[in-house]
Design a protein around this motif. Structure first.
Motif, PDB file in Angstrom:
ATOM      1  N   VAL A 472      -5.615  -4.657  23.570  1.00  0.00           N
ATOM      2  CA  VAL A 472      -4.478  -3.816  23.068  1.00  0.00           C
ATOM      3  C   VAL A 472      -3.198  -4.000  24.302  1.00  0.00           C
ATOM      4  N   PRO A 473      -2.138  -4.616  24.026  1.00  0.00           N
ATOM      5  CA  PRO A 473      -1.068  -4.649  24.766  1.00  0.00           C
ATOM      6  C   PRO A 473      -0.670  -3.323  25.373  1.00  0.00           C
ATOM      7  N   ASP A 474      -0.243  -3.384  26.645  1.00  0.00           N
ATOM      8  CA  ASP A 474       0.122  -2.005  27.464  1.00  0.00           C
ATOM      9  C   ASP A 474       0.991  -1.091  26.521  1.00  0.00           C
ATOM     10  N   ASP A 475       2.082  -1.786  25.777  1.00  0.00           N
ATOM     11  CA  ASP A 475       2.914  -0.901  25.288  1.00  0.00           C
ATOM     12  C   ASP A 475       2.489  -0.307  23.785  1.00  0.00           C
ATOM     13  N   GLN A 476       1.348  -0.588  23.565  1.00  0.00           N
ATOM     14  CA  GLN A 476       0.722   0.171  22.613  1.00  0.00           C
ATOM     15  C   GLN A 476      -0.264   1.147  22.905  1.00  0.00           C
ATOM     16  N   LEU A 477      -0.380   1.456  24.301  1.00  0.00           N
ATOM     17  CA  LEU A 477      -1.228   2.583  24.709  1.00  0.00           C
ATOM     18  C   LEU A 477      -0.611   3.858  24.656  1.00  0.00           C
ATOM     19  N   PRO A 478      -1.243   4.865  24.333  1.00  0.00           N
ATOM     20  CA  PRO A 478      -2.994   5.191  24.310  1.00  0.00           C
ATOM     21  C   PRO A 478      -3.333   4.717  22.871  1.00  0.00           C
ATOM     22  N   VAL A 479      -4.497   4.021  22.735  1.00  0.00           N
ATOM     23  CA  VAL A 479      -4.968   4.004  21.418  1.00  0.00           C
ATOM     24  C   VAL A 479      -5.578   5.469  21.443  1.00  0.00           C
ATOM     25  N   VAL A 480      -4.872   6.178  20.447  1.00  0.00           N
ATOM     26  CA  VAL A 480      -5.144   7.811  20.333  1.00  0.00           C
ATOM     27  C   VAL A 480      -6.468   7.773  19.360  1.00  0.00           C
ATOM     28  N   LEU A 481      -7.292   8.719  19.950  1.00  0.00           N
ATOM     29  CA  LEU A 481      -8.434   9.101  19.236  1.00  0.00           C
ATOM     30  C   LEU A 481      -8.244  10.546  18.054  1.00  0.00           C
ATOM     31  N   PRO A 482      -8.503   9.910  16.892  1.00  0.00           N
ATOM     32  CA  PRO A 482      -8.168  10.794  15.766  1.00  0.00           C
ATOM     33  C   PRO A 482      -8.905  11.986  15.863  1.00  0.00           C
ATOM     34  N   GLU A 483      -8.622  13.281  15.854  1.00  0.00           N
ATOM     35  CA  GLU A 483      -9.034  14.364  16.250  1.00  0.00           C
ATOM     36  C   GLU A 483      -9.748  15.478  14.962  1.00  0.00           C
ATOM     37  N   HIS A 484      -9.593  14.985  13.961  1.00  0.00           N
ATOM     38  CA  HIS A 484     -10.101  15.747  12.960  1.00  0.00           C
ATOM     39  C   HIS A 484     -11.305  15.178  12.221  1.00  0.00           C
ATOM     40  N   LEU A 485     -12.028  14.241  12.785  1.00  0.00           N
ATOM     41  CA  LEU A 485     -13.188  13.826  12.192  1.00  0.00           C
ATOM     42  C   LEU A 485     -14.572  14.657  12.800  1.00  0.00           C
ATOM     43  N   VAL A 486     -15.447  14.674  11.865  1.00  0.00           N
ATOM     44  CA  VAL A 486     -16.731  15.469  12.099  1.00  0.00           C
ATOM     45  C   VAL A 486     -18.031  14.357  12.003  1.00  0.00           C
ATOM     46  N   PRO A 487     -18.565  14.152  12.920  1.00  0.00           N
ATOM     47  CA  PRO A 487     -19.651  13.274  13.085  1.00  0.00           C
ATOM     48  C   PRO A 487     -20.857  13.833  12.234  1.00  0.00           C
ATOM     49  N   GLY A 489     -24.154  12.351  12.414  1.00  0.00           N
ATOM     50  CA  GLY A 489     -25.382  11.896  12.931  1.00  0.00           C
ATOM     51  C   GLY A 489     -25.701  10.675  12.668  1.00  0.00           C
ATOM     52  N   SER A 490     -25.167  10.133  11.814  1.00  0.00           N
ATOM     53  CA  SER A 490     -25.576   8.597  11.265  1.00  0.00           C
ATOM     54  C   SER A 490     -24.551   7.732  11.675  1.00  0.00           C
ATOM     55  N   GLY A 491     -24.657   7.113  12.814  1.00  0.00           N
ATOM     56  CA  GLY A 491     -23.488   6.351  13.460  1.00  0.00           C
ATOM     57  C   GLY A 491     -22.104   7.028  13.921  1.00  0.00           C
ATOM     58  N   ASN A 492     -21.150   6.150  14.247  1.00  0.00           N
ATOM     59  CA  ASN A 492     -19.982   6.478  14.918  1.00  0.00           C
ATOM     60  C   ASN A 492     -18.647   6.719  13.467  1.00  0.00           C
ATOM     61  N   PRO A 493     -18.271   7.848  13.507  1.00  0.00           N
ATOM     62  CA  PRO A 493     -17.389   8.314  12.573  1.00  0.00           C
ATOM     63  C   PRO A 493     -16.124   7.377  12.700  1.00  0.00           C
ATOM     64  N   LEU A 494     -15.744   6.909  13.865  1.00  0.00           N
ATOM     65  CA  LEU A 494     -14.667   5.937  14.005  1.00  0.00           C
ATOM     66  C   LEU A 494     -14.734   4.771  13.086  1.00  0.00           C
ATOM     67  N   ALA A 495     -16.007   4.251  12.949  1.00  0.00           N
ATOM     68  CA  ALA A 495     -16.315   3.041  12.376  1.00  0.00           C
ATOM     69  C   ALA A 495     -16.134   3.189  10.702  1.00  0.00           C
ATOM     70  N   LYS A 496     -16.086   4.502  10.327  1.00  0.00           N
ATOM     71  CA  LYS A 496     -15.845   4.667   8.800  1.00  0.00           C
ATOM     72  C   LYS A 496     -14.543   5.263   8.561  1.00  0.00           C
ATOM     73  N   SER A 497     -13.610   5.257   9.515  1.00  0.00           N
ATOM     74  CA  SER A 497     -12.504   5.673   9.203  1.00  0.00           C
ATOM     75  C   SER A 497     -11.385   4.599   9.325  1.00  0.00           C
ATOM     76  N   PRO A 498     -10.973   4.387   8.102  1.00  0.00           N
ATOM     77  CA  PRO A 498     -10.199   3.188   7.956  1.00  0.00           C
ATOM     78  C   PRO A 498      -8.886   3.227   8.730  1.00  0.00           C
ATOM     79  N   GLU A 499      -8.398   4.484   8.785  1.00  0.00           N
ATOM     80  CA  GLU A 499      -7.020   4.555   9.448  1.00  0.00           C
ATOM     81  C   GLU A 499      -7.237   4.439  10.889  1.00  0.00           C
ATOM     82  N   PHE A 500      -8.150   4.495  11.507  1.00  0.00           N
ATOM     83  CA  PHE A 500      -8.437   4.253  13.046  1.00  0.00           C
ATOM     84  C   PHE A 500      -8.701   2.589  13.184  1.00  0.00           C
TER      85      PHE A 500
END
Length: 894
Positions: A472-487, A489-500
RNA sequence: GCCCGGGUGGCGAAAUUGGUAGACGCAAGAGACUUAAAAUCUCUCGGCCGCAAGGCCGUACCGGUUCGAUUCCGGUCCCGGGCACCA
């Protein structure tokens, strides 16, 4: 003054004064000596536990002590806010990890404030804030550019039911903690930080840290594990492998899930590393890890071996499990050639050989290595003795002596050489054949930082079908972690979040996906101490850090002796090499606080999961010796298992919340009690039964000030009257100064339990002094001097009460700025000295001699003692030993 | 299994690092004050023997060095921390 000691009112009042005066906010003052006092920041697990109270009280006492010595002291605080427990809580309660974490921070911050710590809250840091973790990402990219970050495969625990990666903590007896499913090992690609590139410096610089406990330096040294040895090549030729070997190149293709499944050359060299090249002539087989390419090759034509390799995938990934599991192996049917003799040696697969360590292969010398010895006996492999040690290596069971260095035998041209000569000669001969050379290796492994989890710093990489892995280029930092997801137990919710997930490739502009792995939370804690120095900075660090760093005193649990401290040292060195800091080592002095332990109770669920019970929710029965024999849950009366004692932790539910203690007795009592319970470095089994005594002590201090108020005020002005002190007054004054001397020494050693004991003795000396023991003016001067010394000495530990009384008695408005107490040598003088008299090392009497008595006079007085005479009479005195100021030992014969 | 610590009264601990083992505190017991309770104060408090003076034993266990060992050395047992994805 109130009639009674009311800690809540006093503490509220004093804390408001500090707040109003912004008493603990500091800034850089270039001309003034600084002191950076840092306690390891907490994981915001919900509430403080006693381990936190202990840690932060120690830090605060040191902070206030250094401050009274005149230094510009920085004590910051923050939150190690990313991590697994937030995800577990989220799954349990359906609340996003972010919300749970911020709620916990708010509550724990309130608790810390109520304990009256001298913290500069303007510098607070939470690692889950984008302002913080963007610099994790930024430095990751710098390290990627420098080649310090790279990608390779690593082994993880895989839960086949939840289809998710498990932390070691989530694997219990080889099963997933929620599903009870048998856990498998799986190889996946990960990012690594090349800490091994810094191994030499991390080892050497331990010698630049005299302020670290030897114990910790030794642990780090062993962990880094520099070893000198020889890399040895064993040639193999798959075409000559024998009748079982007619592998079809296609057969079995695609079943090995490891990334190493590619083809291997038919002729090649199998490399191993050994620290015992002198025993090379005694090698009788070679063993490789189950995932080794040669093992996988052999398995293609050998279903039994393939099954064995499958079996090796079961079980845990930790070193402890691998080291304690039963050693198993199977012949591959392949052979390698001994590099010096050309002898054919069988190639085995061993479950104790690790693919991730060294070459993933070892040469086996059963006569001189315990593990090889056991393995050889189990599978009937030959044992060849090649070293003459203090025992001949031929028999079962194994003897330690077999592994000693010695003189070579049965080793052809090397016979008669010692260890060094043999290693040199063998390395030279191997080198001449291009089959080996001397090599330094490290036990330390590169740091895998990829985690297949949600609540952590996103790794700033983009996966593009066209361009591959793109930073990721420096000027696009930070890569922000979405704060509303709820895991779930089956894998990483980020992988199921299209917006991320969905983004554009910075290189080609095409559609791409973000990396969904996050960073190990040890990354967050590897540099937070830099960030405290530069609140509000728009860069990672600026020149303010050069003023404060290094940390002058770091305080934290001994459980961090290796990983956290080593990673922090590594990051600091990387930051230095990137020109971000001048600091070479982050922590000049280290105090490793002992663990606060408590009993652990648990119950195993039907599925194999585990449920913990807080100690106050179980009923314990003990035998006559006090050993626990049975435990029941209060809630249902059913049995609960006892798990021994262990460190207070969120996951084991055995933490004790200090809140009740603080509310009942006040912060000062909690602080003094914690410091009095044990020396800071000793571990401490939790028991609050002595807390009443501490409360009583503080109440006696308050009562002494109340009852003697006027005398204490007058006496403070009448310093000259000290010279008039007589008899008991002089004795009291001497006791005060003797105990002060001891306590000041202990303060400097950070041994706060005996400082508190010294304070108690000082108070006892003052309260025992009768008001009519001598001139009234002298009395008032003695108690005022002693009490003012006591208040200042105790103030770093019990800051509220001492501040309150300091200003009540008019000794000053602010004890924080008072002078640190000093011993008056004149008060210590004695006219006579008491000595113990021993006869042959046993105490037989006591004598009192004038302070200036010489050795002869002391001997005479000692032998003259009546009880000593009983043991000396009629016997020859061989010699008399006089230890000045301590004792006399009369040695008699017969 | 490997690496690093620790083990002293009923309990937490102390002992100037080879020099009186158990300071300081908790708990317990006895007594004083109080109508009572709380608070406070006084005394006892490692084990055994002794009326006492005093003696013997005692710092996880076994052995060693020393005039003298909780402390130093060798071995054993037990407990805690770490072992790379708990933090």
């Amino acid at each position: 003054m109130n009639e009674h000691y009311e800690p809540q009112a006093i503490e509220r009042d004093v804390q408001q004064q500090w707040e109003a005066a912004r008493a603990f906010q500091v800034s850089e003052e270039p001309g003034r000596e600084k002191f950076y006092c840092l306690s390891m920041f907490p994981y915001p697990s919900g509430r403080l536990h006693m381990g936190h109270v202990r840690n932060y009280t120690i830090g605060d006492v040191i902070t206030r002590y250094q401050r009274m010595l005149g230094r510009n002291v920085l004590q910051p605080m923050g939150w190690d806010a990313f991590g697994l427990p937030a995800e577990n809580a989220a799954m349990k309660n359906g609340v996003p990890p972010a919300q749970w974490t911020y709620d916990n921070i708010a509550y724990m911050k309130m608790q810390l404030k109520s304990l009256g710590f001298a913290i500069d809250w303007e510098r607070e840091v939470a690692t889950c804030s984008p302002d913080y973790y963007r610099w994790n990402q930024w430095l990751f990219l710098r390290m990627l550019e420098k080649g310090i970050v790279y990608r390779k495969t690593g082994t993880v625990n895989w839960d086949p039911v939840d289809q998710t990666v498990l932390a070691n903590e989530q694997v219990i007896d080889g099963r997933g903690w929620r599903t009870g499913a048998l856990v498998e090992k799986r190889e996946i690609p990960m990012y690594y930080m090349a800490i091994t590139g810094y191994a030499e410096e991390l080892l050497a610089d331990l010698d630049t840290l005299p302020g670290w406990p030897e114990q910790v330096k030794l642990m780090q040294k062993n962990w880094i594990g520099k070893s000198h040895g020889v890399r040895v090549g064993f040639p193999y030729d798959l075409r000559a492998a024998g009748p079982t070997s007619s592998p079809s190149p296609l057969e079995g293709e695609g079943r090995g899930e490891g990334a190493t499944g590619g083809t291997i050359p038919e002729q090649g060299i199998l490399w191993v590393f050994t620290t015992r090249a002198d025993t090379l002539m005694g090698a009788t087989y070679v063993a490789v890890a189950a995932e080794h390419p040669l093992a996988l090759h052999a398995a293609k034509s050998n279903p039994e071996l393939a099954a064995f390799i499958e079996e090796c995938k079961k079980g845990g990934t930790t070193e402890a499990e691998i080291a304690t599991q039963e050693k198993k192996g199977m012949a591959t049917g392949l052979f390698v050639k001994h590099p010096l003799t050309g002898e054919k040696l069988p190639l085995w697969v061993g479950n104790y050989v690790l693919m991730g360590y060294g070459e993933g292969a070892v040469m086996a010398v059963p006569a001189h290595d315990e593990r090889d010895f056991e393995f050889a006996h189990k599978y009937g492999l030959p044992v060849k003795t090649v070293i003459r040690t203090s025992a001949d290596a031929v028999s079962v069971p194994w003897q330690e002596a077999y592994a000693e260095h010695g003189t070579l035998i049965n080793s052809a041209q090397y016979d008669g050489l010692n260890f060094e000569q043999a290693v040199d000669a063998i390395a030279a001969d191997l080198s001449a054949k291009n089959l080996g050379e001397k090599k330094v290796t490290w036990r330390l492994r590169d740091w895998g930082i990829s985690r297949q989890r949600y609540w952590g710093t996103p790794i700033p990489m983009i996966k593009c079908a066209q361009c591959g892995d793109v930073p990721v280029p420096d000027d696009q930092l930070p890569v922000v972690l979405p704060e509303h997801l709820v895991p779930d137990g089956s894998g990483n919710p980020l992988a199921k979040s299209p917006e991320f997930l969905n983004c554009t490739c910075p290189k080609c502009g095409g559609a791409a996906q973000r990396e969904t792995d996050t960073m190990d939370t040890f990354v967050d804690s590897s540099w937070y101490f830099f960030r405290y120095c530069v609140p509000g900075a728009e860069v990672m660090v600026d020149e303010r850090a050069d003023y404060w760093m290094p940390v002058d005193q770091y305080i934290g649990g001994i459980e961090h002796a290796i990983l956290h401290l080593l990673y922090s040292r590594f990051w600091t060195k990387v930051m230095r090499d990137l020109g971000l800091t001048r600091t070479r080592e982050p922590f000049a002095n280290l105090l490793t606080q002992g663990m606060v332990l408590n009993h652990i109770f648990f119950r195993k669920g039907a599925a194999g999961g585990i449920e913990y019970f807080p100690p106050d929710e179980v009923e314990v029965s003990r035998d006559e010796q006090g050993k626990i024999v049975s435990v029941k849950a209060r809630a249902d009366g059913q049995p609960v298992e006892y798990g021994g004692i262990g460190t207070m932790s969120k996951s084991k539910l055995n933490g004790v919340d200090p809140q009740a203690l603080i509310e009942k007795y006040g912060a000062d009592t909690a602080r003094v009690f914690m410091m009095f319970a044990a020396p800071p470095e000793a571990s401490l089994e939790w028991n609050d039964s002595a807390v009443e005594g501490i409360y009583r002590f503080l109440r006696r201090i308050y009562g002494f000030a109340r009852d003697n108020r006027e005398a204490l005020v007058r006496g403070r002005e009448a310093v000259d009257a000290l010279a008039q002190a007589t008899g008991a007054q002089k004795d009291a004054r001497r006791a005060v100064h003797e105990n002060l001397r001891q306590a000041l020494g202990d303060f400097g050693k950070y041994q706060f339990n005996t400082v508190v004991a010294g304070c108690m003795k000082m108070l006892n000396a003052l309260t025992d002094l009768k008001a009519d023991a001598g001139p009234q003016a002298a009395h008032e001067a003695v108690i005022a001097e002693g009490f003012s010394l006591l208040l200042r000495l105790l103030s770093p530990i019990a800051p509220h009460l001492t501040q309150h009384l300091w200003s009540e008695l008019g000794y000053g408005s602010d004890i924080l700025t008072a002078a640190w107490p000093q011993v008056d040598e004149g008060a210590l003088q004695r006219d006579s000295i008491d000595l113990v008299v021993q006869v042959n090392g046993k105490v037989r009497g006591q004598i009192s001699v004038p302070a200036g008595a010489d050795k002869a006079a002391i001997e005479t007085a000692a032998i003259a003692d009546a009880n000593v005479q009983r043991f000396v009479e009629g016997k020859a005195i061989a010699k008399v030993i006089v230890v000045p100021g301590r004792l006399v030992n009369v040695v008699v014969k017969g």
